[in-house]
Design an enzyme around this catalytic site. Structure first.
Site, short mmCIF file in Angstrom:
data_model
loop_
_atom_site.label_atom_id
_atom_site.label_comp_id
_atom_site.label_asym_id
_atom_site.label_seq_id
_atom_site.Cartn_x
_atom_site.Cartn_y
_atom_site.Cartn_z
N GLY A 226 33.21 14.65 13.77
CA GLY A 226 33.88 15.06 15.00
C GLY A 226 35.37 15.10 14.80
N SER A 227 36.11 14.82 15.87
CA SER A 227 37.57 14.94 15.80
C SER A 227 38.21 13.68 15.18
CB SER A 227 38.12 15.15 17.21
OG SER A 227 37.76 14.05 18.01
N GLY A 231 37.20 9.80 15.79
CA GLY A 231 36.87 9.09 14.54
C GLY A 231 37.61 7.76 14.44
N GLU A 248 33.64 12.46 8.90
CA GLU A 248 33.82 13.90 8.65
C GLU A 248 34.63 14.43 9.81
OE1 GLU A 248 32.71 15.31 6.03
OE2 GLU A 248 30.69 14.66 5.51
N GLU A 381 44.42 22.32 13.92
CA GLU A 381 43.07 22.88 13.97
C GLU A 381 42.84 23.52 15.34
OE1 GLU A 381 39.68 20.16 13.98
OE2 GLU A 381 38.75 21.42 12.47
#
Ligand code: NAP
Ligand code: MG
Length: 479
Positions: A226-227, A231, A248, A381
């Site tokens: 996720g973000s 995280g 991730e 992003e």
């Protein structure tokens, strides 16, 4: 589908609170299903179920048998492929053909880890003359898994299959915006014979069910996708009991095109890598770095393909679907508005058809360039179908710009020069480098994960099993 979407002790249950959440179809903005709003109470029940399953039977099941369960699930996913693909397309908004690929990849994860389950081994280590040392790989016990909404089937399958192969039982918290395919996958897994208590699943909100899972004292390891912001919260929760994590966390991946590249081969792949799943892919190639003397010709070829892209509802199966939610659409439109305000030239924008459903969360794929390094389009992003073209002068500058974001997930390098291929690949700080190809999302066999802000640990491939097991060293003095 009713709201019995919590799987605990092998039973499908509503939330203990009785509350539900609406599921919105991103293609038209309308409610089309409801899920249970699981909370800490439901998480605790699911973790207990997973713990009992691990201690009671799963820890005694040999790898070969765990593998057989996984192989049956792979087979059954293929039998239900079309049903799963339409559910995934409807739930996420992605075109049906992309959802079909996701189903195939999900089956491949179960197939891959089916074959791996009886090949997880430690080593014998040299030590002092009268000793023998062995280091054995053991499962953690109960692992927790939190996945995002962009590829529920692929990410659910990769993390579930790997942890079951490694010998763990699990609790999975899918994203509230898209989780119906995961619920169906769990049903399929149980029907295929998987002991029902080894796989536990709690639908609900991140701040409620997700946070409770990360914080639960009996979760031995957490895999999170996720973000970066969430995280960090998950790691903080796990750190309170010193539990390990795999993270991730997205990227701002560069596609680096040198003047000697085969542009005809590169451009369709470059366009696909930012429009697939409407750009909502952690490994989306969202920066297009082009050697200055080829800038105009490469940009020209990309513009041509961008203007031909067709945007529409998931089931119309065009090139690009809607974004996942109204919130995500607003976020991406914020980037577009700021780009206009900053005077960044929009070089191409896909046109909308007249019959797009009014309530859908559509954003036109857009190419910007040249984007200065100082602009947020070059570093942040977007998680939408937005590509930033950035010129560079030479190899050293390509590597420098390639590394000039906080992220480090994947990269594409396009050049016919063999030495340069490897120099650039080695110079980039990221987890995967593709040379003259780009595998956004694919590659079941290939270790996947980030450097820098993109995270740590690896999923996919045999490498994932190293991160879902722990090592015990046994020292024998035999005299
Ligand atoms: P997100 O908000 O971080 O959500 C990811 C997951 O975490 C969801 O299941 C979410 O649940 C849950 N969550 C939210 N708040 C939580 C909390 N406080 N504690 C525990 N769990 C919580 O990410 P997103 O916005 O949905 O997804 C987009 C981001 O994920 C992007 O940055 C993207 O790059 C990244 N991503 C990375 C990868 C990769 O493999 N590296 C893959 C896909 C996406 P709810 O959604 O139900 O609230
Ligand atoms: Mg969310």
């Amino acid at each position: 589908m009713n709201a019995l979407t919590i799987l605990s002790d092998g039973k499908w249950l509503p939330a203990s609170s009785g509350e539900t959440l609406e599921m919105i179809d991103p293609s038209d903005g309308r409610e089309f299903a409801r899920i249970a709003r699981g909370t800490a109470v439901d998480i605790a029940r699911a973790v207990n179920s997973a713990r009992r399953a691990f201690e009671g039977h799963w820890s005694k099941v040999p790898g070969v048998e765990r593998g057989r369960f996984l192989a049956k699930i792979a087979e059954s996913i293929r039998v239900h492929a079309e049903e799963l693909a339409s559910l995934e397309a409807r739930d996420t908004g992605k075109p049906l053909k992309q959802a079909r690929v996701d189903v195939t990849v999900a089956a491949r994860y179960f197939e891959f880890y089916a074959g791996a389950a009886d090949k997880i081994h430690g080593e014998a280590l040299p030590f002092l003359p009268e000793y023998q040392v062995i280091a054995i790989r053991e499962p953690y016990g109960v692992t927790g898994h939190i996945i995002p909404w962009n590829y529920p089937l692929q990410m659910g399958a990769r993390t579930m299959a790997a942890t079951l192969a490694a010998g763990n039982t699990l609790v999975l918290k899918p994203a509230e915006e898209a989780c119906l395919s995961i619920v169906r996958l769990a049903e399929i897994a149980l029907a295929a014979g998987l002991p029902p208590d080894v796989l536990n699943l709690v639908t609900g909100l991140g701040e409620e069910a997700g946070a409770a899972l990360a914080a639960h004292p009996d979760i031995d390891h957490v895999s999170f996708t996720g973000s970066p912001e969430v995280g960090t919260l998950v790691q903080q929760a796990a750190a309170k009991r010193n539990a390990g994590c795999t993270m991730e966390l997205g990227g701002k991946s560069p596609q680096i095109v040198f003047a000697d590249a085969d542009v005809d081969a590169a451009v369709p792949i470059i366009v696909n890598a930012i429009t697939q799943n409407a750009g909502q892919t952690c490994s989306a190639g969202s920066r297009l770095l082009i050697e200055r003397r080829a800038y105009d010709s490469v940009v020209g070829a990309v513009v041509e393909l961008f203007t031909k892209l067709r945007v529409g509802p998931a089931l119309a199966d065009l090139d690009c679907g809607p974004l996942i939610s109204a919130t995500q659409k607003k976020r991406v439109e914020g980037f577009l508005a700021k780009a206009a305000e900053d005077g960044i030239p929009a070089l191409a924008r896909a046109a909308f058809a007249n019959d797009l459903p009014a309530g859908g969360f559509y954003v036109a794929p857009t190419l910007y360039g040249p984007v200065p390094q100082s602009n947020r389009l070059a570093s942040e992003e977007v998680f939408g179908p937005v590509l930033s073209a950035i010129p560079f002068t030479d190899e050293a500058e390509a590597i420098r710009i390639g590394n000039a974001t906080a992220y480090g997930l994947t990269a594409g390098v396009w050049t016919e020069n063999g030495g340069r291929q490897l120099r650039v690949a080695k110079g980039l700080k990221c987890g995967q480098v593709f040379i003259n190809n780009y595998g956004a999302g694919g590659g079941v066999e290939l270790p996947f994960g980030g450097m820098k802000r993109s995270g740590y640990g690896r999923e996919k491939g045999m490498e994932a099993l190293q991160h879902l097991t722990t090592l015990k060293t046994i020292v024998v003095k035999h005299g």
